[in-house]
Design a protein around this motif. Structure first.
Motif, PDB file in Angstrom:
ATOM      1  N   THR A  85      62.406 -24.574 -23.788  1.00 25.51           N
ATOM      2  CA  THR A  85      62.130 -23.444 -22.911  1.00 25.51           C
ATOM      3  C   THR A  85      61.518 -22.326 -23.739  1.00 25.51           C
ATOM      4  N   ASP A  86      60.721 -21.503 -23.102  1.00 26.77           N
ATOM      5  CA  ASP A  86      60.076 -20.408 -23.815  1.00 26.77           C
ATOM      6  C   ASP A  86      61.014 -19.209 -23.911  1.00 26.77           C
ATOM      7  N   ASP A  87      60.658 -18.284 -24.787  1.00 21.15           N
ATOM      8  CA  ASP A  87      61.479 -17.115 -25.074  1.00 21.15           C
ATOM      9  C   ASP A  87      61.746 -16.281 -23.824  1.00 21.15           C
ATOM     10  N   ALA A  88      60.725 -16.042 -23.012  1.00 20.27           N
ATOM     11  CA  ALA A  88      60.896 -15.216 -21.806  1.00 20.27           C
ATOM     12  C   ALA A  88      61.831 -15.892 -20.801  1.00 20.27           C
ATOM     13  N   SER A  89      61.693 -17.200 -20.636  1.00 19.11           N
ATOM     14  CA  SER A  89      62.578 -17.929 -19.719  1.00 19.11           C
ATOM     15  C   SER A  89      64.012 -17.918 -20.226  1.00 19.11           C
ATOM     16  N   LEU A  90      64.169 -18.033 -21.555  1.00 14.23           N
ATOM     17  CA  LEU A  90      65.518 -18.056 -22.120  1.00 14.23           C
ATOM     18  C   LEU A  90      66.245 -16.740 -21.889  1.00 14.23           C
ATOM     19  N   ASP A  91      65.502 -15.639 -21.778  1.00 17.49           N
ATOM     20  CA  ASP A  91      66.145 -14.363 -21.443  1.00 17.49           C
ATOM     21  C   ASP A  91      66.938 -14.481 -20.140  1.00 17.49           C
ATOM     22  N   LEU A  92      66.403 -15.225 -19.182  1.00 20.78           N
ATOM     23  CA  LEU A  92      67.051 -15.379 -17.878  1.00 20.78           C
ATOM     24  C   LEU A  92      67.974 -16.597 -17.815  1.00 20.78           C
ATOM     25  N   LEU A  93      67.859 -17.495 -18.792  1.00 15.96           N
ATOM     26  CA  LEU A  93      68.665 -18.717 -18.810  1.00 15.96           C
ATOM     27  C   LEU A  93      69.841 -18.663 -19.784  1.00 15.96           C
ATOM     28  N   SER A  96      73.315 -20.552 -19.696  1.00 18.89           N
ATOM     29  CA  SER A  96      73.259 -21.503 -18.584  1.00 18.89           C
ATOM     30  C   SER A  96      73.549 -22.925 -19.043  1.00 18.89           C
ATOM     31  N   THR A  97      73.868 -23.762 -18.073  1.00 14.62           N
ATOM     32  CA  THR A  97      74.048 -25.187 -18.304  1.00 14.62           C
ATOM     33  C   THR A  97      73.076 -25.948 -17.410  1.00 14.62           C
ATOM     34  N   LEU A  98      72.324 -26.857 -18.024  1.00 11.46           N
ATOM     35  CA  LEU A  98      71.465 -27.771 -17.275  1.00 11.46           C
ATOM     36  C   LEU A  98      72.279 -29.017 -17.001  1.00 11.46           C
ATOM     37  N   LYS A 112      73.363 -24.085 -13.811  1.00 14.69           N
ATOM     38  CA  LYS A 112      74.521 -23.215 -13.611  1.00 14.69           C
ATOM     39  C   LYS A 112      74.249 -21.982 -14.459  1.00 14.69           C
ATOM     40  N   ASN A 113      73.758 -20.931 -13.812  1.00 16.14           N
ATOM     41  CA  ASN A 113      73.236 -19.758 -14.500  1.00 16.14           C
ATOM     42  C   ASN A 113      74.149 -18.553 -14.291  1.00 16.14           C
ATOM     43  N   PRO A 114      74.836 -18.102 -15.341  1.00 12.90           N
ATOM     44  CA  PRO A 114      75.721 -16.941 -15.206  1.00 12.90           C
ATOM     45  C   PRO A 114      74.960 -15.629 -15.009  1.00 12.90           C
ATOM     46  N   ASN A 115      73.645 -15.643 -15.227  1.00 12.22           N
ATOM     47  CA  ASN A 115      72.830 -14.438 -15.069  1.00 12.22           C
ATOM     48  C   ASN A 115      72.342 -14.245 -13.639  1.00 12.22           C
ATOM     49  N   THR A 117      72.515 -13.336  -9.930  1.00 11.09           N
ATOM     50  CA  THR A 117      73.359 -12.522  -9.058  1.00 11.09           C
ATOM     51  C   THR A 117      73.344 -13.045  -7.632  1.00 11.09           C
ATOM     52  N   ALA A 118      72.326 -13.843  -7.312  1.00 16.75           N
ATOM     53  CA  ALA A 118      72.214 -14.473  -5.997  1.00 16.75           C
ATOM     54  C   ALA A 118      71.304 -15.679  -6.146  1.00 16.75           C
ATOM     55  N   SER A 119      71.442 -16.633  -5.252  1.00 20.66           N
ATOM     56  CA  SER A 119      70.541 -17.796  -5.267  1.00 20.66           C
ATOM     57  C   SER A 119      70.297 -18.238  -3.846  1.00 20.66           C
ATOM     58  N   CYS A 120      69.232 -19.009  -3.685  1.00 19.13           N
ATOM     59  CA  CYS A 120      68.904 -19.503  -2.344  1.00 19.13           C
ATOM     60  C   CYS A 120      69.722 -20.761  -2.059  1.00 19.13           C
ATOM     61  N   GLY A 121      69.683 -21.221  -0.854  1.00 13.41           N
ATOM     62  CA  GLY A 121      70.440 -22.389  -0.451  1.00 13.41           C
ATOM     63  C   GLY A 121      70.029 -23.659  -1.157  1.00 13.41           C
ATOM     64  N   CYS A 122      68.753 -23.788  -1.541  1.00 14.15           N
ATOM     65  CA  CYS A 122      68.294 -25.004  -2.187  1.00 14.15           C
ATOM     66  C   CYS A 122      68.622 -25.036  -3.669  1.00 14.15           C
ATOM     67  N   GLY A 123      68.958 -23.865  -4.258  1.00 10.56           N
ATOM     68  CA  GLY A 123      69.313 -23.822  -5.677  1.00 10.56           C
ATOM     69  C   GLY A 123      68.134 -23.773  -6.625  1.00 10.56           C
ATOM     70  N   ASN A 124      66.912 -23.684  -6.076  1.00  5.50           N
ATOM     71  CA  ASN A 124      65.725 -23.657  -6.938  1.00  5.50           C
ATOM     72  C   ASN A 124      65.260 -22.255  -7.283  1.00  5.50           C
ATOM     73  N   SER A 125      65.816 -21.260  -6.662  1.00  7.44           N
ATOM     74  CA  SER A 125      65.425 -19.886  -7.006  1.00  7.44           C
ATOM     75  C   SER A 125      66.670 -19.014  -7.071  1.00  7.44           C
ATOM     76  N   PHE A 126      66.528 -17.885  -7.763  1.00 14.13           N
ATOM     77  CA  PHE A 126      67.676 -17.011  -7.975  1.00 14.13           C
ATOM     78  C   PHE A 126      67.218 -15.584  -8.197  1.00 14.13           C
ATOM     79  N   ALA A 127      68.140 -14.670  -8.092  1.00 11.30           N
ATOM     80  CA  ALA A 127      67.905 -13.260  -8.414  1.00 11.30           C
ATOM     81  C   ALA A 127      68.742 -12.922  -9.636  1.00 11.30           C
ATOM     82  N   ALA A 128      68.190 -12.058 -10.481  1.00 14.34           N
ATOM     83  CA  ALA A 128      68.929 -11.667 -11.682  1.00 14.34           C
ATOM     84  C   ALA A 128      69.128 -10.161 -11.702  1.00 14.34           C
TER      85      ALA A 128
END
Length: 128
Positions: A85-93, A96-98, A112-115, A117-128
């Motif tokens: 993963t890239d540095d910018a993505s790791l800031d948000l990850l 986390s556990t894949l 499983k992302n502790p960062n 704060t909300a996620s959609c029903g499908c689990g593919n997007s989230f808010a931080a």
């Protein structure tokens, strides 16, 4: 291999800040990535996990294969299977556990992302 994957960094690059920026790859995820890589026929492939703007919650996860490690990448390994993963993505990850989950609804990679704060029903997007 230890139960928790660690970033492939040299000692000079690792600081207290980067040590906390870890992505754990579950046993199940490592097995599934290894299976998919074997089917691709290129043993140098790694799973690339990215986070980009978009999705219904603000950020979305992206998955793909890559055989190159860029200068700003972090590589996490479990049982010989690599996730990059890239540095910018790791800031948000960070933290986390894949995982890879199979149930009656289907099979998919899950983050499983502790960062988040909300996620959609499908689990593919989230808010931080």
């Amino acid at each position: 291999m230890p139960d928790t994957a660690i970033p492939a960094q040299t000692a000079e690059q690792t600081t207290d800040d980067t040590a906390a920026r870890v992505l754990t790859v579950s046993e199940s995820a490592a097995k599934r990535v290894a299976f998919l890589v074997a089917n691709e026929g290129n043993p140098a492939l790694m799973l690339r996990l990215t986070v980009s703007g978009g999705g219904c919650s603000g950020f979305q996860y992206g998955f793909g294969f890559d055989d190159a490690v860029n200068e700003d990448d972090f590589v996490f390994e479990r049982n010989g299977t690599k996730v990059v993963t890239d540095d910018a993505s790791l800031d948000l990850l960070a933290g986390s556990t894949l995982d890879y989950v199979e149930d009656l609804m289907g099979a998919a990679f899950q983050i499983k992302n502790p960062n988040a704060t909300a996620s959609c029903g499908c689990g593919n997007s989230f808010a931080a």
